[in-house]
Design an enzyme around this catalytic site. Structure first.
Site, PDB file in Angstrom:
ATOM      1  N   SER A  35       1.069  -1.235  -0.019  1.00 48.20           N
ATOM      2  CA  SER A  35       0.115   0.095   0.050  1.00 48.20           C
ATOM      3  C   SER A  35       0.798   1.270   0.072  1.00 48.20           C
ATOM      4  CB  SER A  35      -0.933  -0.149   1.199  1.00 48.20           C
ATOM      5  OG  SER A  35      -1.952   1.006   0.898  1.00 48.20           O
ATOM      6  N   ASP A  54     -16.698 -17.426 -10.579  1.00 47.14           N
ATOM      7  CA  ASP A  54     -15.845 -18.474  -9.813  1.00 47.14           C
ATOM      8  C   ASP A  54     -15.289 -19.551 -10.823  1.00 47.14           C
ATOM      9  OD1 ASP A  54     -14.463 -20.544  -8.426  1.00 47.14           O
ATOM     10  OD2 ASP A  54     -16.017 -20.859  -6.913  1.00 47.14           O
ATOM     11  N   ASP A  59     -12.317 -19.789 -14.778  1.00 47.53           N
ATOM     12  CA  ASP A  59     -10.912 -20.298 -14.923  1.00 47.53           C
ATOM     13  C   ASP A  59     -10.585 -21.641 -15.064  1.00 47.53           C
ATOM     14  OD1 ASP A  59     -11.385 -20.790 -12.145  1.00 47.53           O
ATOM     15  OD2 ASP A  59      -9.800 -20.119 -11.256  1.00 47.53           O
ATOM     16  N   ASP A 108     -13.809 -23.100  -6.835  1.00 49.97           N
ATOM     17  CA  ASP A 108     -12.966 -23.123  -5.567  1.00 49.97           C
ATOM     18  C   ASP A 108     -13.445 -22.118  -4.583  1.00 49.97           C
ATOM     19  OD1 ASP A 108     -11.725 -21.378  -6.850  1.00 49.97           O
ATOM     20  OD2 ASP A 108      -9.722 -22.201  -6.620  1.00 49.97           O
ATOM     21  N   ASP A 135      -8.619  -6.764  -4.398  1.00 51.03           N
ATOM     22  CA  ASP A 135      -8.200  -5.379  -3.401  1.00 51.03           C
ATOM     23  C   ASP A 135      -9.429  -4.433  -3.800  1.00 51.03           C
ATOM     24  OD1 ASP A 135      -7.142  -3.100  -2.417  1.00 51.03           O
ATOM     25  OD2 ASP A 135      -5.173  -3.716  -3.212  1.00 51.03           O
ATOM     26  N   HIS A 159      -6.540  -6.365   0.095  1.00 50.22           N
ATOM     27  CA  HIS A 159      -5.439  -5.285   0.063  1.00 50.22           C
ATOM     28  C   HIS A 159      -4.550  -5.639   1.305  1.00 50.22           C
ATOM     29  CE1 HIS A 159      -4.004  -1.317  -0.244  1.00 50.22           C
ATOM     30  NE2 HIS A 159      -3.988  -1.002   1.085  1.00 50.22           N
TER      31      HIS A 159
END
Length: 601
Positions: free
Chosen positions: A204, A268, A271, A275, A436, A482
């Site tokens: 950050s 979900d 890809d 999971d 994030d 984040h």
């Protein structure tokens, strides 16, 4: 007599690291004898009597998001201070953990801060203990390790303290590093020919600090680890409230959370693996439509911190419209992009509403970081508030333009020519959670692509990144929040998931720097669920993850590899992770901010 002169006298203390015990070297006198000599750093003067040294034994450093923790560690807890010549009331405090010589592994670690602070204090210093590194932090001269930029940035309304701004932006971190490296070398009686590897680690604001050092002092570090770097303005946090105002609808946290849950469920498996983690935020953005949530039920208990009563209902068309426009990004009145926003699977952290009991209505609650930044850095006034009625996308565009004009060479960390760092043999790992909700992952991908274009202008996209990966790599962490492996919901509640997180990114960096140990994927550790503790690879940008041979993303340029990372076997082909190049995905992560006449990235 300054401490620089006293240190020359203290060097007469006959104490050898080779022959003395740890308690004998962890003394004020020995630390003073190890300080840099007079004139070592032009313009700086160490402050007499500022050195403290306290041995700490059998210490346990708890694990953190990017290190595994450590037990049975001994270190010398050291502080000292310096001033800038000509500034009599100036005082900059440095704080170090110097490992017991028996545990020291010829490593120096500079640590960064968070928010508007350049330090994380003891938490940051503990990061070096698992790796036998001398670690250091600074208060940048802000009056102590619990102070930050907001306390010192203005002398008064309209009067910018540029010394403090420059210290925060890059100078204090550089001074800390140069002085700390020399103290470390002398404390461990290392000869000039002995290699002490120097590293930086931060996330950050700490990530921004690391980038400032790579960009301005390229020969300082051997290796740099930066996560979710805050390299540009945070004014875009206004986007959520402005979108709500445009549609005249202020949804509850509960209603927006239902839309997020629907997006995660839909995205979900994109890809190739279901999971609970959205690894392809690019595909999620392209394929999930918020309107599909209309009519879906939500039911939440009261939220006392926001004054919201318990609520139940079904997702409205207005809430879906607010969500869709929030994901689209911030555009000016000419429909040109000011700043991209988040993918549908990311929490609506900047779209919080509060309940007004006098009107019995929900109202917007802008992230308090944005008015602080606007007031301090643009308007140059001390004020914690900025009425939303005074804000619009066009006004924000002007604020960003003004901020870039005033602060591009200071608080922004966007310089793309990293030739000195590369030429000095430096290695850098950037990492950014795709979930994030504070700094969108696209912030890092836009910058990384600018570095690629600047340093490899004659190469195509994939060839340029292949060359850059020899010293500079960016990893987008699926499901990562984040600076933490899980996400944080709009109420500030940490929500763990089954995603893999680069818990030992520093170890990967050190092996790359010190041993030349290459890696195609960054090693992650699954944090929750049935596979907790298993290793899993994380793809390097611009390649994107596809599991089990699923190529529905339209990718090409596959780079196959076992998903569990080093030390794990996979016999099931369905769990094989492939990292592929996808042109549409690349374009999603490298949008053009065409609202600005200058080059913005």
């Amino acid at each position: 007599m300054g401490l620089l002169k006293l240190s020359a006298l203290a060097s007469l203390v006959v104490t050898s690291m080779c022959s003395s015990s740890f308690p004998n070297v962890c003394t004020t006198a020995f630390v003073e004898s190890s300080l840099p000599t007079p004139g070592f750093f032009q313009g700086l003067e160490l402050i007499a009597g500022s050195v403290t040294a306290q041995p700490v034994t059998n210490f346990t450093a708890p694990p953190d998001s990017t290190h595994p923790g450590a037990t049975s560690r001994d270190f010398c807890n050291v502080t000292f201070a310096y001033r800038h010549v000509g500034r009599s009331n100036d005082r900059v405090n440095l704080w170090l953990y110097l490992p017991n010589p028996a545990q020291f592994k010829n490593r120096f670690l500079a640590t960064g801060g968070g928010g508007l602070s350049v330090t994380l204090g003891a938490r940051g210093l503990s990061t070096g203990l698992p790796y036998g590194a001398a670690s250091i932090t600074t208060d940048a001269g802000f009056g102590g390790f619990d102070s930050d930029l907001s306390h010192v940035i203005l002398y008064g309304n309209g009067a910018m303290n540029y010394d403090a701004l420059i210290a925060y932006s890059y100078r204090a971190m550089h001074e800390m590093t140069v002085l700390g490296k020399e103290l470390t070398r002398k404390f461990y009686s290392s000869s000039n020919s002995t290699k002490i590897y120097s590293y930086f680690h931060g996330c950050s604001e700490g990530g921004r600090e690391g980038m400032s050092q790579v960009q301005k002092y390229g020969t300082t570090f051997d290796g740099v680890s930066v996560g979710s770097p805050a390299i540009r303005h945070p004014i875009f946090h206004y986007h959520g409230p402005l979108t709500q105002r445009k549609h005249n609808y202020y949804p509850s946290v509960c209603e927006l959370s239902r839309i997020t849950s629907d997006a995660i469920a839909f995205c979900d498996p994109l890809d190739g693996k279901t999971d609970g983690v959205v690894s392809r935020t690019d595909l999620c953005f392209a394929r999930f439509n918020a309107s599909s949530s209309i009519g879906n039920p939500f039911n939440c208990s009261a939220v006392p911190q926001l004054g919201q009563p318990s609520t139940a209902g079904t997702v409205s068309a207005k809430a879906a419209a607010v969500a869709a426009e929030t994901w689209r990004g911030m555009y000016d009145s000419n429909n040109k992009l000011i700043h991209p926003f988040y993918a549908p699977s990311v929490e609506f952290g900047d779209s919080v509403t509060v309940f007004n009991p006098s009107t019995s209505q929900l109202e917007p609650f802008p992230n308090p970081l944005s008015p602080a930044v606007v007031n301090l850095l643009v308007k140059e006034v001390y004020s914690a508030t900025l009425p939303l009625d005074e804000v619009s996308p066009d006004i924000i565009r002007e604020w960003v333009n003004e901020a870039m004009n005033k602060h591009l060479s200071t608080i922004f960390a966007l310089w793309p020519d990293l030739t000195p760092f590369k030429s000095n043999g430096g290695k850098m790992i950037m990492w950014h959670g795709e979930a994030d909700s504070m700094i969108p992952a696209v912030s890092s991908t836009m910058y990384q692509d600018k570095v690629r274009k600047t340093m490899y202008p004659g190469l195509g996209v994939q060839q340029g990144y292949a060359e850059m990966s020899k010293w500079n790599r960016l990893f987008l962490v699926p499901g990562g929040g984040h600076c933490d492996p899980g996400t944080v919901d709009p109420l500030g509640v940490f929500k763990p998931n089954s995603a893999a997180w680069p818990t030992e990114v520093l170890r990967s960096l050190m092996e790359w720097v010190e041993e030349g140990k290459d890696f195609e994927k960054l090693e992650g550790i699954v944090q929750e669920g049935e596979r907790k503790g298993e290793k899993e690879g994380i793809c390097g940008f611009p390649l994107r993850p596809v599991w089990g041979g699923n190529t529905t993303s339209g990718g090409n340029g596959k780079s196959k590899g076992k998903g569990k990372g080093k030390g794990q076997q996979q016999d099931d082909d369905e769990e094989e992770l492939q990292c592929v190049f996808d042109q549409q995905s690349f374009e999603f992560f490298t949008p053009k901010l065409d609202s600005f006449l200058v080059d913005a990235y």
